[in-house]
Design an enzyme around this catalytic site. Structure first.
Site, PDB file in Angstrom:
ATOM      1  N   GLU A 175       7.344  -6.563   0.883  1.00  0.00           N
ATOM      2  CA  GLU A 175       6.046  -6.246   1.610  1.00  0.00           C
ATOM      3  C   GLU A 175       5.092  -7.444   1.736  1.00  0.00           C
ATOM      4  O   GLU A 175       4.539  -8.369   2.404  1.00  0.00           O
ATOM      5  CB  GLU A 175       5.540  -4.930   1.362  1.00  0.00           C
ATOM      6  CG  GLU A 175       5.935  -3.751   2.016  1.00  0.00           C
ATOM      7  CD  GLU A 175       5.593  -3.493   3.623  1.00  0.00           C
ATOM      8  OE1 GLU A 175       4.924  -4.414   3.987  1.00  0.00           O
ATOM      9  OE2 GLU A 175       5.934  -2.659   3.907  1.00  0.00           O
ATOM     10  N   LYS A 188       0.791  -1.180  -0.009  1.00  0.00           N
ATOM     11  CA  LYS A 188      -0.066  -0.018   0.044  1.00  0.00           C
ATOM     12  C   LYS A 188       0.978   1.469   0.118  1.00  0.00           C
ATOM     13  O   LYS A 188       1.404   1.585   1.151  1.00  0.00           O
ATOM     14  CB  LYS A 188      -0.961   0.061   1.306  1.00  0.00           C
ATOM     15  CG  LYS A 188      -1.900   1.319   1.417  1.00  0.00           C
ATOM     16  CD  LYS A 188      -2.722   1.007   2.731  1.00  0.00           C
ATOM     17  CE  LYS A 188      -3.562   2.305   2.506  1.00  0.00           C
ATOM     18  NZ  LYS A 188      -4.439   2.444   3.665  1.00  0.00           N
ATOM     19  N   LYS A 212      -2.155  -1.606  -3.903  1.00  0.00           N
ATOM     20  CA  LYS A 212      -3.061  -0.350  -3.756  1.00  0.00           C
ATOM     21  C   LYS A 212      -2.139   0.929  -3.592  1.00  0.00           C
ATOM     22  O   LYS A 212      -1.073   0.909  -3.220  1.00  0.00           O
ATOM     23  CB  LYS A 212      -3.802  -0.418  -2.471  1.00  0.00           C
ATOM     24  CG  LYS A 212      -4.569   0.552  -2.101  1.00  0.00           C
ATOM     25  CD  LYS A 212      -5.275   0.935  -0.843  1.00  0.00           C
ATOM     26  CE  LYS A 212      -6.145   1.995  -0.431  1.00  0.00           C
ATOM     27  NZ  LYS A 212      -6.393   2.140   0.809  1.00  0.00           N
TER      28      LYS A 212
END
Ligand code: PBG
Length: 327
Positions: free
Chosen positions: A234, A196, A249
């Protein structure tokens, strides 16, 4: 492969029937998750200024909306709570009678077939608007983890089918998995907002959710937009901690990240077609500058082509309607 004139790539584009046979990617209502904003109070269905066509709903208004979603064959919603009373620790987030907890129960009653996924993050509930507990002017990672775990657990207790941590703290998937498993919820999946980014594309959402940070920004926890190898780290970390579905995202400026994630991991992959991406399309469409239906279906198809299995999108209802019309 023979050269032109033996090879003519246009041969297979001549009719819709031919194009349909050789089509490599499709988008389907079954791929969509529709975000829902739940507010306090009664009788509220109010359009959000920054996101035309998207509404704030009070709990009592969710029945009709969710029944509509099922009729459109959209399998899931992602719930966000919008609350008036906020504090430093975001305690509204893990209150048994909180707005999301009530919404979960109401949706499970009104539309039992609909999958209820909840966003797990403190920013809509903290007075400072950050995604965790503030210590010395920054979000304290390890002090935030127990609160996120409590929040996820309270959603599961209210009947949520899946939880989706979006806070970007390190170790939160592990903490949430342990909290769920320790309390009899070992079959509740976690969809991790794994990669993100600290993106300007969340602007309209922050207006809608009242979650803009009151000081500073989210760059100390959300990812730096230029990085893609870090996104893979991540995602890998979240998978090792027990994520069942991983997410990239935003979607459109990050299609390359989606592609890399698809090629690197075998987990189901979600992409979040975020509020700014939606608002730009709506703004241009309202001026008659673009053909909204064609643009939206092209955008959603591009996210699938990049490698996403699941698309979280504010366009879900309209797109599902158009797809059903096309048959
Ligand atoms: C909460 C959260 C945000 C979004 C989803 N969950 C906002 C943010 O991180 O600032 C953004 C969704 C969108 O823009 O559509 N942390």
């Amino acid at each position: 492969m023979p050269d032109y004139p033996v090879s003519r790539l246009r041969r297979l584009r001549k009719s819709e029937a031919l194009r349909s046979l050789v089509r490599e990617n499709t988008v389907d209502a079954g791929d969509f998750i529709f975000p829902l904003f739940v507010v306090e109070g009664k009788g509220v269905k109010k359009e959000i200024d920054t996101m035309p066509g998207i509404y704030h709903f009070s709990v009592d208004k969710l029945g009709k909306e969710t029944a509509d979603l099922l009729r459109l064959r959209i399998p899931a919603v992602l719930l966000f709570g919008v609350v008036n009373a906020k504090d430093e620790w975001g305690s509204g987030a893990y209150h048994a009678r909180g707005v999301v907890q009530q919404a979960i129960r109401a949706i499970k009653k009104a539309a039992p077939g609909l999958l209820v996924i909840t966003d797990v993050c403190l920013c809509e509930y903290t007075s400072h608007g950050h995604c965790g507990v503030i210590e010395n002017g920054d979000v304290d990672n390890d002090k935030t983890l127990p609160l996120l775990s409590k929040m996820a657990l309270s959603h599961a207790e209210a009947g949520a089918d899946m939880v989706a941590p979006s806070d970007m703290m390190d170790g939160r998937v592990k903490a949430i998995r342990e909290a769920l498993d320790g309390n009899g919820f070992n079959s509740i999946p976690i969809m991790a907002y794994a990669a993100k980014y600290a993106s300007a594309f969340y602007g309209p959402f922050r207006e809608a959710a009242g979650s803009a940070p009151q000081f500073g920004n989210r760059k100390s926890y959300q990812m730096d937009p230029p990085n893609v190898r870090e996104a893979l780290r991540e995602i890998e970390q979240d998978i090792r901690e027990g994520a069942d579905i991983v997410m990239v995202k935003p979607a459109l400026s990050y299609l390359d990240v989606i592609r890399r994630a698809r090629e690197t991991f075998n987990h189901p992959l979600a992409a979040y077609n975020v509020s700014g991406e939606y608002a730009m399309v709506k703004a241009a469409a309202s001026r008659g500058w673009i053909d909204e239906k064609r643009i939206v279906l092209e955008i959603l198809t591009s996210i699938k082509r990049a490698g996403a299995d699941i698309i979280i999108t504010y366009h879900a209802k309209e797109a599902a309607t158009w797809l059903a019309e096309q048959g």
